[in-house]
Design a protein around this motif. Structure first.
Motif, PDB file in Angstrom:
ATOM      1  N   ALA A 133      83.005  18.722  33.965  1.00  8.66           N
ATOM      2  CA  ALA A 133      81.612  18.271  34.062  1.00  8.66           C
ATOM      3  C   ALA A 133      81.494  16.806  33.626  1.00  8.66           C
ATOM      4  CB  ALA A 133      80.711  19.152  33.204  1.00  8.66           C
ATOM      5  N   PHE A 134      82.172  16.436  32.553  1.00 12.80           N
ATOM      6  CA  PHE A 134      82.051  15.070  32.017  1.00 12.80           C
ATOM      7  C   PHE A 134      82.879  14.045  32.783  1.00 12.80           C
ATOM      8  CE2 PHE A 134      81.007  17.123  27.773  1.00 12.80           C
ATOM      9  CZ  PHE A 134      79.696  16.680  27.756  1.00 12.80           C
ATOM     10  N   ARG A 193      85.044  21.946  21.964  1.00 10.51           N
ATOM     11  CA  ARG A 193      84.079  21.606  23.023  1.00 10.51           C
ATOM     12  C   ARG A 193      82.947  20.767  22.453  1.00 10.51           C
ATOM     13  NH1 ARG A 193      82.934  26.980  26.406  1.00 10.51           N
ATOM     14  NH2 ARG A 193      81.757  25.478  27.648  1.00 10.51           N
ATOM     15  N   ARG A 238      70.414  20.741  35.484  1.00 12.32           N
ATOM     16  CA  ARG A 238      70.825  22.001  34.873  1.00 12.32           C
ATOM     17  C   ARG A 238      69.774  22.319  33.845  1.00 12.32           C
ATOM     18  NH1 ARG A 238      76.875  22.197  32.585  1.00 12.32           N
ATOM     19  NH2 ARG A 238      77.943  21.709  34.507  1.00 12.32           N
ATOM     20  N   ARG A 283      76.964  11.963  34.806  1.00  7.53           N
ATOM     21  CA  ARG A 283      77.523  13.288  34.488  1.00  7.53           C
ATOM     22  C   ARG A 283      77.213  13.696  33.051  1.00  7.53           C
ATOM     23  NH1 ARG A 283      81.598  15.674  37.311  1.00  7.53           N
ATOM     24  NH2 ARG A 283      81.920  14.743  39.343  1.00  7.53           N
ATOM     25  N   ALA A 285      82.007  16.860  23.564  1.00  6.65           N
ATOM     26  CA  ALA A 285      80.667  16.446  24.003  1.00  6.65           C
ATOM     27  C   ALA A 285      80.129  15.320  23.111  1.00  6.65           C
ATOM     28  CB  ALA A 285      79.730  17.645  23.986  1.00  6.65           C
ATOM     29  N   ALA A 298      75.294  17.070  32.218  1.00  7.78           N
ATOM     30  CA  ALA A 298      75.929  18.081  31.369  1.00  7.78           C
ATOM     31  C   ALA A 298      75.110  18.316  30.105  1.00  7.78           C
ATOM     32  CB  ALA A 298      77.343  17.648  31.012  1.00  7.78           C
ATOM     33  N   SER A 299      74.270  17.338  29.754  1.00 11.79           N
ATOM     34  CA  SER A 299      73.427  17.497  28.570  1.00 11.79           C
ATOM     35  C   SER A 299      72.073  18.089  28.927  1.00 11.79           C
ATOM     36  CB  SER A 299      73.246  16.141  27.873  1.00 11.79           C
ATOM     37  OG  SER A 299      74.496  15.552  27.626  1.00 11.79           O
ATOM     38  N   GLU A 347      86.369  23.400  31.677  1.00 13.35           N
ATOM     39  CA  GLU A 347      85.095  23.335  32.429  1.00 13.35           C
ATOM     40  C   GLU A 347      84.243  22.150  31.966  1.00 13.35           C
ATOM     41  OE1 GLU A 347      84.358  27.974  33.765  1.00 13.35           O
ATOM     42  OE2 GLU A 347      83.125  27.127  32.173  1.00 13.35           O
ATOM     43  N   ASP A 348      84.171  21.952  30.639  1.00 12.64           N
ATOM     44  CA  ASP A 348      83.392  20.823  30.114  1.00 12.64           C
ATOM     45  C   ASP A 348      84.002  19.500  30.562  1.00 12.64           C
ATOM     46  OD1 ASP A 348      81.874  22.670  28.863  1.00 12.64           O
ATOM     47  OD2 ASP A 348      82.542  22.208  26.826  1.00 12.64           O
TER      48      ASP A 348
END
Ligand code: AMP
Ligand code: ZN
Length: 475
Positions: A409-410, A366, A7, A66, A370, A70-71, A405-406
């Motif tokens: 992803a995680f 969020r 990403r 992941r 993270a 995501a990062s 959503e986060d």
């Protein structure tokens, strides 16, 4: 050729902290190449299915990957498939696992490998591991590379020949036993089996084993026909597919003392470079506190759980409730609780998708989520933040949808995609409505009776801020 996943991000890289078994402490992660992470995870020996204990190891490494994705990082991942050379109990002598599997099923080792490698990848798919982004090389496809590395080690004076094969001389590698700080002395003292006659040190191990009569897997080599030892496959495939030094090597903590120290000894003696900058190890899954073992009759496979009606992701959620470095005890009660928690999260997600129209907005929650994942994969804390924030009145539906959503992803729990588990059966929906009416009329005796009726039909009822949440119990 590489199945890249990435990403793009223009933001400065997020700070990530990982506990490195090389130093025993939590360190700031600095990749070799900014924006890219190479990761190798020791894979299964495909003479049988992978147990849910093995799967804990791969859910852990997937969660790690992941977090990098995501990062904003590229992640290059390899999980090897061991289809040769691995002896029972990780020993230096004794029965060969692939030969055992082949004899048990009256098939060739290649057929056994094919079958169990496929089932392994299917299990990973069911657990939302993105298998399309991972390379799964087989040890038998890299015999030439293993021979080449063993040859280099011999030429450099790190190996000696015995009638049984070519052995690595651990005394020649000064840093031997660096991982877990086991050292030379402790490894020698702790050797479980009587050393092979002629072996110079108990910790010396086979790079190549000569074929014995009837051995089904054998190849020609500079030393004679035979097959590679178990440890050399990882060293050779890492070098071939990811290069001499990788960012992260993962595996279960059982591999620290011997297998991973042997990988380090081989690779670093052959390449003159560090093998991996960060070594990460997961603690074991036990079953009701006992070690998972066929002899104890407590081995469960993902297919057993599916046959009992569990969503495979309930197992993933169960794993994530514990930190990867903490031993975890499996029980069906604990899995039931995880399955219910997961279904409740999905119902919350379904309601939020409607309320937010599927639009995500940033929020402090969020950021906190993270940060906790990037802090050595603190998944129990991160799940706590998720629950607390979804229940809180502080956040708008769009902020909460962003959190879903986060979280997807995680965690890989497919909260958004599987938000709707299908509409409730009409009679269940009718009971729930009658219970709501009873509650509104403050007829709590009737409401309780209706709750029990719902429970008898297999539905747990929880009263959320926006009405009741019904979750179907598995089984
Ligand atoms: P193996 O096929 O025995 O090499 O195991 C494959 C991977 O699963 C290795 O990384 C092991 O360390 C890991 N593993 C094996 N048993 C368990 C367990 N009960 N819990 C967690 N990880 C395990
Ligand atoms: Zn390995």
């Amino acid at each position: 050729m590489w199945p890249f996943s990435s990403r793009r991000s223009t933001r400065p890289p997020a700070q990530i902290f990982l506990t490195n078994s090389l130093t025993g402490s939590k360190e700031l992660f600095v990749p070799l190449k900014p924006g890219s992470v190479s990761m190798y995870s020791c894979g299964p020996t495909v003479y049988d299915r992978a147990s849910i204990g093995n799967l804990r190891s791969y859910v852990f490494s997937d969660t790690l990957a992941r977090m990098f994705l995501a990062s904003g990082s590229h992640v290059r991942r390899v999980i090897n498939i061991t289809d040769v050379g691995h002896l029972v109990a990780d020993a230096e002598e004794g029965e060969d696992k692939m030969a055992l599997g082949a004899a048990r099923e009256r098939r060739s080792p290649a057929e056994i490998a094919e079958r169990y490698a496929r089932l392994f990848v299917e299990d990973l798919d069911a657990l939302e591991v993105d298998t399309g982004a991972i390379l799964f090389p087989r040890a038998t496809e890299y015999v030439a590379e293993q021979i080449a590395m063993a040859k280099t080690l011999e030429e450099r004076g790190f190996a000696y020949r015995l009638p049984e094969g070519l052995y690595f001389d651990t005394s020649r590698f000064a840093r031997y036993g660096v991982l877990g700080n086991v050292g030379h002395a402790r490894l020698k003292a702790g050797a479980r089996v009587a050393p092979l006659a002629g072996k110079r040190h108990p910790s010396d191990f086979a790079l190549w084993r000569f074929a014995k009569p009837g051995d089904l897997q054998q190849w020609p080599s500079p030393w004679g026909r035979g097959n590679p030892g178990w440890h050399i496959e990882c060293s050779a495939m890492i070098r071939a597919l990811l290069g001499p030094t990788i960012d992260i090597h993962t595996g279960g903590e059982d591999h620290i003392a011997v297998h991973h120290n042997n990988e380090i000894a081989q690779s670093e003696s052959a390449n003159d470079r560090p093998l991996a900058r960060y070594w990460l190890h997961n603690a074991f899954l036990t079953v009701q506190g006992e070690k998972i073992a066929k002899s104890a009759g407590n081995v469960f496979y993902l297919s057993d759980l599916a046959a009992r009606g569990y969503d495979p992701l309930a197992l993933r959620y169960f794993f994530l409730q514990a930190h990867y470095r903490t031993p975890l005890s499996f029980s069906f009660e604990a899995l039931d609780a995880a399955a219910e928690g997961l279904l409740r999260l999905r119902r919350l997600a379904a309601a939020l998708r409607e309320e937010s129209g599927g639009k995500a907005a940033p929020s402090a929650a969020r950021e906190r989520l993270a940060l906790s994942v990037r802090d050595d994969l603190a998944t129990p804390a991160a799940l706590g933040i998720l629950w607390e924030s979804l229940k809180s009145e502080e956040y708008a539906p769009e902020e909460k949808w962003g959190l879903i959503e986060d979280a997807d992803a995680f965690f890989g729990l497919a909260l958004g995609r599987k938000a709707e588990e299908g509409p409730l059966p009409p009679e269940v929906a009718a009971l729930a409505e009658r219970r709501e009416a009873a509650r509104a009329a403050k007829d709590f005796a009737a409401a309780d009776r209706l709750r029990r009726e719902l429970e008898a039909r297999g539905y747990a009822v929880e009263d959320g801020a926006k009405g009741p949440i019904l979750t179907k119990r598995p089984r």
